[in-house]
Design an enzyme around this catalytic site. Structure first.
Site, PDB file in Angstrom:
ATOM      1  N   TRP A 183       0.864  -1.189   0.000  1.00 59.54           N
ATOM      2  CA  TRP A 183       0.000   0.000   0.000  1.00 59.54           C
ATOM      3  C   TRP A 183       0.892   1.228   0.000  1.00 59.54           C
ATOM      4  O   TRP A 183       1.763   1.384   0.858  1.00 59.54           O
ATOM      5  CB  TRP A 183      -0.932   0.036   1.204  1.00 59.54           C
ATOM      6  CG  TRP A 183      -1.663   1.344   1.301  1.00 59.54           C
ATOM      7  CD1 TRP A 183      -2.604   1.813   0.434  1.00 59.54           C
ATOM      8  CD2 TRP A 183      -1.470   2.361   2.277  1.00 59.54           C
ATOM      9  NE1 TRP A 183      -3.026   3.071   0.823  1.00 59.54           N
ATOM     10  CE2 TRP A 183      -2.353   3.435   1.950  1.00 59.54           C
ATOM     11  CE3 TRP A 183      -0.663   2.488   3.405  1.00 59.54           C
ATOM     12  CZ2 TRP A 183      -2.419   4.601   2.712  1.00 59.54           C
ATOM     13  CZ3 TRP A 183      -0.727   3.655   4.160  1.00 59.54           C
ATOM     14  CH2 TRP A 183      -1.607   4.689   3.814  1.00 59.54           C
ATOM     15  N   GLU A 224      -2.722  -2.737  -2.998  1.00 56.96           N
ATOM     16  CA  GLU A 224      -3.901  -2.185  -2.328  1.00 56.96           C
ATOM     17  C   GLU A 224      -4.161  -0.736  -2.748  1.00 56.96           C
ATOM     18  O   GLU A 224      -3.274   0.111  -2.690  1.00 56.96           O
ATOM     19  CB  GLU A 224      -3.700  -2.248  -0.814  1.00 56.96           C
ATOM     20  CG  GLU A 224      -4.844  -1.650  -0.012  1.00 56.96           C
ATOM     21  CD  GLU A 224      -4.581  -1.688   1.482  1.00 56.96           C
ATOM     22  OE1 GLU A 224      -5.440  -1.215   2.247  1.00 56.96           O
ATOM     23  OE2 GLU A 224      -3.500  -2.179   1.900  1.00 56.96           O
ATOM     24  N   LYS A 226      -6.504   2.989  -2.682  1.00 56.12           N
ATOM     25  CA  LYS A 226      -7.162   3.865  -1.713  1.00 56.12           C
ATOM     26  C   LYS A 226      -7.764   5.046  -2.458  1.00 56.12           C
ATOM     27  O   LYS A 226      -7.213   5.516  -3.457  1.00 56.12           O
ATOM     28  CB  LYS A 226      -6.185   4.349  -0.647  1.00 56.12           C
ATOM     29  CG  LYS A 226      -6.868   5.095   0.499  1.00 56.12           C
ATOM     30  CD  LYS A 226      -5.927   5.313   1.664  1.00 56.12           C
ATOM     31  CE  LYS A 226      -6.652   5.983   2.825  1.00 56.12           C
ATOM     32  NZ  LYS A 226      -5.798   6.146   4.020  1.00 56.12           N
ATOM     33  N   ASP A 257      -9.829  -2.995   0.577  1.00 51.70           N
ATOM     34  CA  ASP A 257      -9.971  -2.517   1.948  1.00 51.70           C
ATOM     35  C   ASP A 257     -11.338  -1.867   2.087  1.00 51.70           C
ATOM     36  O   ASP A 257     -11.702  -0.994   1.293  1.00 51.70           O
ATOM     37  CB  ASP A 257      -8.863  -1.504   2.272  1.00 51.70           C
ATOM     38  CG  ASP A 257      -8.865  -1.073   3.734  1.00 51.70           C
ATOM     39  OD1 ASP A 257      -9.896  -0.533   4.191  1.00 51.70           O
ATOM     40  OD2 ASP A 257      -7.845  -1.240   4.408  1.00 51.70           O
ATOM     41  N   HIS A 260     -11.435   2.003   1.859  1.00 48.40           N
ATOM     42  CA  HIS A 260     -10.650   2.719   0.857  1.00 48.40           C
ATOM     43  C   HIS A 260     -11.433   3.113  -0.382  1.00 48.40           C
ATOM     44  O   HIS A 260     -10.854   3.319  -1.447  1.00 48.40           O
ATOM     45  CB  HIS A 260      -9.429   1.883   0.461  1.00 48.40           C
ATOM     46  CG  HIS A 260      -8.352   1.891   1.491  1.00 48.40           C
ATOM     47  ND1 HIS A 260      -7.076   1.424   1.248  1.00 48.40           N
ATOM     48  CD2 HIS A 260      -8.336   2.332   2.772  1.00 48.40           C
ATOM     49  CE1 HIS A 260      -6.336   1.563   2.343  1.00 48.40           C
ATOM     50  NE2 HIS A 260      -7.094   2.109   3.279  1.00 48.40           N
ATOM     51  N   HIS A 284      -8.925  -6.435   3.429  1.00 48.70           N
ATOM     52  CA  HIS A 284      -8.639  -5.731   4.669  1.00 48.70           C
ATOM     53  C   HIS A 284      -9.991  -5.317   5.236  1.00 48.70           C
ATOM     54  O   HIS A 284     -10.618  -4.375   4.768  1.00 48.70           O
ATOM     55  CB  HIS A 284      -7.757  -4.508   4.420  1.00 48.70           C
ATOM     56  CG  HIS A 284      -6.303  -4.821   4.471  1.00 48.70           C
ATOM     57  ND1 HIS A 284      -5.323  -3.854   4.465  1.00 48.70           N
ATOM     58  CD2 HIS A 284      -5.643  -6.011   4.559  1.00 48.70           C
ATOM     59  CE1 HIS A 284      -4.135  -4.426   4.536  1.00 48.70           C
ATOM     60  NE2 HIS A 284      -4.311  -5.731   4.584  1.00 48.70           N
ATOM     61  N   ASP A 292     -12.249   6.619   5.548  1.00 49.45           N
ATOM     62  CA  ASP A 292     -11.355   5.556   6.001  1.00 49.45           C
ATOM     63  C   ASP A 292     -10.923   5.802   7.445  1.00 49.45           C
ATOM     64  O   ASP A 292      -9.774   6.111   7.724  1.00 49.45           O
ATOM     65  CB  ASP A 292     -10.135   5.489   5.077  1.00 49.45           C
ATOM     66  CG  ASP A 292      -9.213   4.336   5.442  1.00 49.45           C
ATOM     67  OD1 ASP A 292      -9.713   3.334   5.956  1.00 49.45           O
ATOM     68  OD2 ASP A 292      -7.999   4.472   5.220  1.00 49.45           O
ATOM     69  N   ASP A 294     -11.134   3.570   9.956  1.00 50.96           N
ATOM     70  CA  ASP A 294     -10.565   2.364  10.563  1.00 50.96           C
ATOM     71  C   ASP A 294     -11.112   2.084  11.956  1.00 50.96           C
ATOM     72  O   ASP A 294     -10.363   1.808  12.889  1.00 50.96           O
ATOM     73  CB  ASP A 294      -9.035   2.466  10.609  1.00 50.96           C
ATOM     74  CG  ASP A 294      -8.424   2.457   9.219  1.00 50.96           C
ATOM     75  OD1 ASP A 294      -8.403   1.382   8.605  1.00 50.96           O
ATOM     76  OD2 ASP A 294      -7.985   3.512   8.753  1.00 50.96           O
ATOM     77  N   ASP A 324      -7.953  -4.641   9.507  1.00 48.35           N
ATOM     78  CA  ASP A 324      -7.206  -3.381   9.454  1.00 48.35           C
ATOM     79  C   ASP A 324      -8.017  -2.297  10.151  1.00 48.35           C
ATOM     80  O   ASP A 324      -8.916  -1.700   9.559  1.00 48.35           O
ATOM     81  CB  ASP A 324      -6.919  -2.992   8.000  1.00 48.35           C
ATOM     82  CG  ASP A 324      -5.982  -1.791   7.904  1.00 48.35           C
ATOM     83  OD1 ASP A 324      -5.534  -1.304   8.959  1.00 48.35           O
ATOM     84  OD2 ASP A 324      -5.705  -1.346   6.778  1.00 48.35           O
TER      85      ASP A 324
END
Length: 417
Positions: A183, A224, A226, A257, A260, A284, A292, A294, A324
């Site tokens: 990433w 990955e 984003k 992800d 993302h 993820h 994002d 998380d 993640d």
């Protein structure tokens, strides 16, 4: 017979009436390895330097007890794994080296991770890996591999090459393939004139990193994407379209992800399309709140939909599931336990569906029965199956794990300075 076993037997009989064998389901669930991410335990600091967190990500909160050494981090991980059924994996970032040597990212070697590998083998865990393209002085003006500065690019290319060697070492030593995920947070805060050239530089740099063939039984590479990050709101070099094209043409895993993408996008709806064209998928699993952010994974609608897509389409065999998230507002060990167990629950709930029957009903055009059955399944006693699975695996049932975490916080985490 315990109360948990009795309730399981009742649930087993109920599921059997719709053609679901709960014993076979639990065997299948036990084969799924979830890669738990190391960076929840110390707020993505690592042990390379005291650099501030960068790369468009941020951790909020100051709950006491964050790990400050590799030994403390492994201690916390053992506490978390003890409350999670099954045997799983650990996902490491390059900044989590464990060595007394003064080395930089472009100097890393497998020996700098020997203690992690020895510990993983003792614990019966697999390992995954990630080169770290952030929180470093060579993350210059928001760029690494796509930087217009050749010296910056060369530094990060070397780091990428060394990371692949480390991942291969981990896979060879543990006997489990190590997924090495790339990433890269490169991008612009405001609107660029040239979107093409940075992507060309990123493509060329990645080609250089991946030029050497490594044994697929030891490691596989993933890339990955984003949408944006802090400081890269207008343009991210490694977009979804970039990595979709790169992964498919270079035979790399493509990482999806959950945080993302655009706030109205979900990765569950992308899985079946990507599975048709790629050799494998890396997930993820995160929980975005408006972007994002998380947040700790919970069993919300999207997580359950991800579970259904993986199970209904028989994608578990070609999908690597990793977590993640990073939240310092709550107990970090509890965050691992909640996120991992929630992911397992979502998979279990999907496995307890009569998938073949549902597909036949849909194919026949009987959408009334499809809707009625899927709604009725929401009331089926999957929790009784889950509790039995936890008991049979020797981990706490229900909220019993929370008392263990609180005791660990009082006796271990609160004592840390």
């Amino acid at each position: 017979m315990t109360n948990i076993q009795q309730r399981y037997e009742e649930a087993k009989a109920k599921y059997a009436k719709i053609g679901v064998d709960t014993e076979a389901v639990l065997m299948k669930l036990n084969e799924v390895k979830i890669s738990m991410h190391v960076w929840q335990g110390d707020d993505v600091k690592g042990f390379l330097s005291d650099e501030e967190l960068s790369g468009g990500i941020s951790v909020t909160g100051n709950h006491p007890g964050a790990a400050t050494t590799p030994d403390e981090l492994r201690q916390d991980l053992e506490a978390a794994y003890a409350m999670i059924p099954g045997k799983h994996k650990l996902n490491l970032h390059a900044i989590y080296l464990d060595t007394d040597e003064g080395v930089d990212l472009d100097q890393l070697e497998p020996r700098h991770f020997e203690k992690w590998v020895s510990w993983a083998k003792e614990q019966g865990l697999g390992l995954d890996f990630n080169p770290t393209f952030f929180s470093h002085p060579m993350f210059k003006d928001g760029f690494t591999l796509a930087s217009p500065d050749e010296s910056v690019r060369r530094f990060w290319i070397e780091h990428g090459k060394r990371s692949r060697k480390i991942a291969a070492y981990m896979g060879q030593e543990t006997g489990q393939v190590c997924v090495n995920n790339f990433w890269v947070p490169d991008g612009y805060k405001d609107n660029p004139i040239d979107r093409y050239t940075p992507r060309e530089r990123l493509m060329t740099a990645l080609d250089d990193i991946f030029a050497e063939e490594l044994p697929a039984e030891y490691t596989v590479d993933a890339v990955e994407s984003k949408l944006f990050g802090l400081g890269a709101e207008a343009y991210t070099v490694g977009s979804h379209e970039f990595y979709m094209g790169y992964g498919l043409t270079r035979d790399k895993l493509i990482c999806l992800d959950a945080g993302h993408f655009h706030p109205t996008e979900v990765i569950s709806n992308k899985l079946s399309s990507l599975a048709l064209f790629s050799k494998g998928i890396l997930l993820h699993v995160s929980r975005p709140v408006r972007w994002d952010s998380d947040h700790v994974v919970i069993m919300d609608d999207e997580l359950q939909e991800i579970g259904r897509e993986l199970v209904r389409n028989e994608l578990l065999a070609k999908t690597h599931i990793g977590l993640d998230f990073f939240d310092a507002t709550i107990n970090r060990v509890a965050a691992w336990v909640i996120g991992t167990r929630s992911t397992q629950k979502a998979l279990l709930k999907a496995m307890l569906e009569p998938t073949d029957e549902l597909k036949e009903i849909e194919l026949s055009g009987d959408f009334t029965t499809r809707l009625a059955l899927t709604e009725e399944l929401k009331d089926y006693p999957f929790a009784d199956v889950w509790n039995y699975y936890c008991e049979s695996q020797g981990v706490p049932v229900g909220l019993d794990w929370l008392e263990t975490v609180k005791e660990y916080e009082a006796t271990v985490l609160q004592e840390r300075k």
